[in-house]
Design an enzyme around this catalytic site. Structure first.
Site, mmCIF file in Angstrom:
data_model
loop_
_atom_site.group_PDB
_atom_site.id
_atom_site.type_symbol
_atom_site.label_atom_id
_atom_site.label_comp_id
_atom_site.label_asym_id
_atom_site.label_seq_id
_atom_site.Cartn_x
_atom_site.Cartn_y
_atom_site.Cartn_z
ATOM 1 C CE LYS A 38 38.534 49.347 25.836
ATOM 2 N NZ LYS A 38 37.939 49.942 24.644
ATOM 3 N NE ARG A 136 33.634 55.136 21.833
ATOM 4 C CZ ARG A 136 34.206 53.945 22.062
ATOM 5 N NH1 ARG A 136 33.602 53.049 22.820
ATOM 6 N NH2 ARG A 136 35.365 53.640 21.532
ATOM 7 C CG HIS A 168 36.423 52.013 17.986
ATOM 8 N ND1 HIS A 168 37.359 51.006 18.008
ATOM 9 C CD2 HIS A 168 35.485 51.659 18.896
ATOM 10 C CE1 HIS A 168 36.985 50.078 18.885
ATOM 11 N NE2 HIS A 168 35.849 50.441 19.435
ATOM 12 N NE ARG A 227 41.835 51.557 18.358
ATOM 13 C CZ ARG A 227 41.389 52.007 17.177
ATOM 14 N NH1 ARG A 227 42.236 52.615 16.352
ATOM 15 N NH2 ARG A 227 40.137 51.869 16.829
ATOM 16 C CE1 TYR A 271 18.885 36.700 51.375
ATOM 17 C CE2 TYR A 271 20.668 36.434 49.791
ATOM 18 C CZ TYR A 271 20.218 36.832 51.034
ATOM 19 O OH TYR A 271 21.090 37.378 51.930
ATOM 20 C CB CYS A 318 24.017 35.090 48.063
ATOM 21 S SG CYS A 318 22.906 33.714 48.389
ATOM 22 C CG ASP A 320 29.205 38.110 50.296
ATOM 23 O OD1 ASP A 320 29.665 39.026 49.599
ATOM 24 O OD2 ASP A 320 28.439 38.289 51.267
HETATM 25 C C1 LIG Z 1 38.194 49.106 23.583
HETATM 26 C C2 LIG Z 1 38.757 49.657 22.352
HETATM 27 C C3 LIG Z 1 39.503 48.845 21.483
HETATM 28 C C4 LIG Z 1 39.643 47.354 21.666
HETATM 29 O O1 LIG Z 1 38.501 46.676 21.244
HETATM 30 P P1 LIG Z 1 38.499 45.084 21.131
HETATM 31 O O2 LIG Z 1 37.206 44.746 20.527
HETATM 32 O O3 LIG Z 1 38.614 44.564 22.536
HETATM 33 O O4 LIG Z 1 39.681 44.717 20.324
HETATM 34 C C5 LIG Z 1 40.114 49.443 20.401
HETATM 35 N N1 LIG Z 1 39.981 50.767 20.175
HETATM 36 C C6 LIG Z 1 39.276 51.576 20.974
HETATM 37 C C7 LIG Z 1 39.174 53.020 20.653
HETATM 38 C C8 LIG Z 1 38.620 51.046 22.082
HETATM 39 O O5 LIG Z 1 37.899 51.850 22.858
#
Ligand SMILES: *Cc1c(COP(=O)(O)O)cnc(C)c1O
Length: 392
Positions: A38, A136, A168, A227, A271, A318, A320
């Protein structure tokens, strides 16, 4: 391969592959790794990263939304793709056409997606998303809205094919007693829900729970899949004691010296005059700024590496450009390589070090590396591609 050597991100595909192998070693033979790509693969470029991983045999990819999924398909990615976030049910046809699985958040959403799929005469694949403590999205495990009968109803809707379930962790990187207890409870709720579905005659074919910190710290919580996000990109989880996964940072952020000048005591830099020289100094200007994702919060705090030595950022960063103190480094000249994050000689600046200066986490810094920053892909020590979003 000619490009403007202003500021660029080097993406080392060999390191990516080594990390992927290291992650696989943490997993048993029956647990498949899902590569989380992602947010443009955490800023590394989702298409290049996914192609490389698919070449290694990775068959599953996780994204945040339909556009990311469609991008992967147009890049020729064939593996299974799961969308973690919400897709409006009106896109049921696209989900089916791109062969993308959708997280199913609750019964109402499941019904809407089912109706939209039927209206479009397609079947949409879904993974039940269980909220076991993240707060979530998802069916809330252990509550009426996430009870077994409710989940079964979602599983049996026409036009929807439930092929997986996931949850998660919110705190798998928290090794305090409370953090560990919280993670254990999330695991228990997830497992109980899966057991309940199986007992009701609906065993989930592909269950997955762990994220990176979960893979490293809770090897006993493996299901059919896991994941992996941040660890694939080689960003260490140094806060986890005792983990023995060897990771190699995939991204390095580089720039070049644009100009060198001598300044006198009393001269101010940048700045708002937050830096005033107390003695004569040599200052180098570097063409990177917060529009590239190099945060203004690094002003007067961060180091860069030039000629193998650290130099401190002076004055405010800054949009850039920014300035660094090179008084202690001999012979710095225009065109010299500047390492903003990464290794040069014996010195290394990690995204973790930079994140700590700004009170954030390395995840955020990786995602903020701007689209103005070309991605230079390296493999076997050679540049294999430069993705430059400034060139159309
Ligand atoms: C972003 C995400 C992950 C990955 O998390 P990491 O900490 O980068 O491994 C896994 N599952 C879900 C649902 C996520 O949103």
């Amino acid at each position: 391969m000619d490009f403007l050597r202003r500021t660029w991100a080097e993406i080392n595909l060999d390191c990516l592959c080594e990390n992927a192998r290291a992650v696989k070693k943490c997993l048993s033979d029956r647990t498949e790794m899902m590569a989380v790509v992602k947010a443009d693969a955490y800023g590394h470029g989702d298409r290049m990263v996914s192609r490389e991983l698919e070449g290694l045999g990775v068959r599953r990819f996780g994204v945040s939304n339909l556009e990311e999924a469609a991008g992967l398909r147009s890049a020729g990615i064939n593996g299974e793709i799961l969308i973690f976030g919400v897709t409006p049910p009106g896109f049921a046809k696209d989900l089916a056409e791109y062969r993308v699985a959708q997280a199913i958040l609750n019964l109402e959403y499941a019904k809407e997606l089912s109706a939209a799929a039927q209206a479009a005469d397609v079947c949409v694949e879904g993974h039940l998303k269980l909220d076991t403590g993240m707060g979530r999205i998802g069916f809330v495990a252990g509550r009426p809205s996430g009870s077994i009968p409710v989940l079964l109803e979602a599983c049996h809707l026409p036009g929807l094919r439930i092929t997986g379930a996931f949850s998660h962790f919110s705190s798998s990187d928290d090794v305090s007693e409370e953090g560990i207890a919280y993670t254990r409870e999330q695991y228990r709720r997830f497992r109980d829900t899966l057991d309940g579905l199986a007992a009701a005659g609906y065993p989930i074919p592909f269950a997955h729970l762990q994220n990176s910190a979960g893979i490293v710290s809770y090897p006993e919580y493996q299901f059919d899949g896991a994941r992996a996000g941040i660890i694939l990109y080689g960003q260490p989880l140094d806060f986890l004691p005792g983990h023995d996964i060897a990771l190699k940072p995939v991204m390095s952020l580089r720039s070049t010296v644009a100009m060198v000048k001598e300044i006198s005591a009393g001269d101010c830099i940048s700045y708002s005059r937050t830096f005033r020289a107390e003695h004569p100094m040599r200052i180098a200007t570097v063409p990177v700024g917060y529009a590239d994702g190099y945060l203004r919060a690094f002003s007067n705090k961060a180091d860069v590496i030039i000629r193998g030595k650290r130099a401190r950022v002076v004055g405010n960063v800054c949009m850039d450009q920014m300035m660094v103190d090179v008084s202690g480094i001999d012979g710095v000249q225009e065109g010299d390589l500047v390492t903003l994050a990464g290794r040069d000689g014996n010195e290394e600046i990690t995204f973790g070090e930079l994140a700590a200066l700004a009170g954030t986490i390395h995840y955020e810094l990786l995602c903020l590396v701007g689209k103005r920053v070309p991605r230079m892909y390296l493999k076997d020590g050679k540049v294999v591609k430069i993705l430059d979003f400034n060139r159309v």
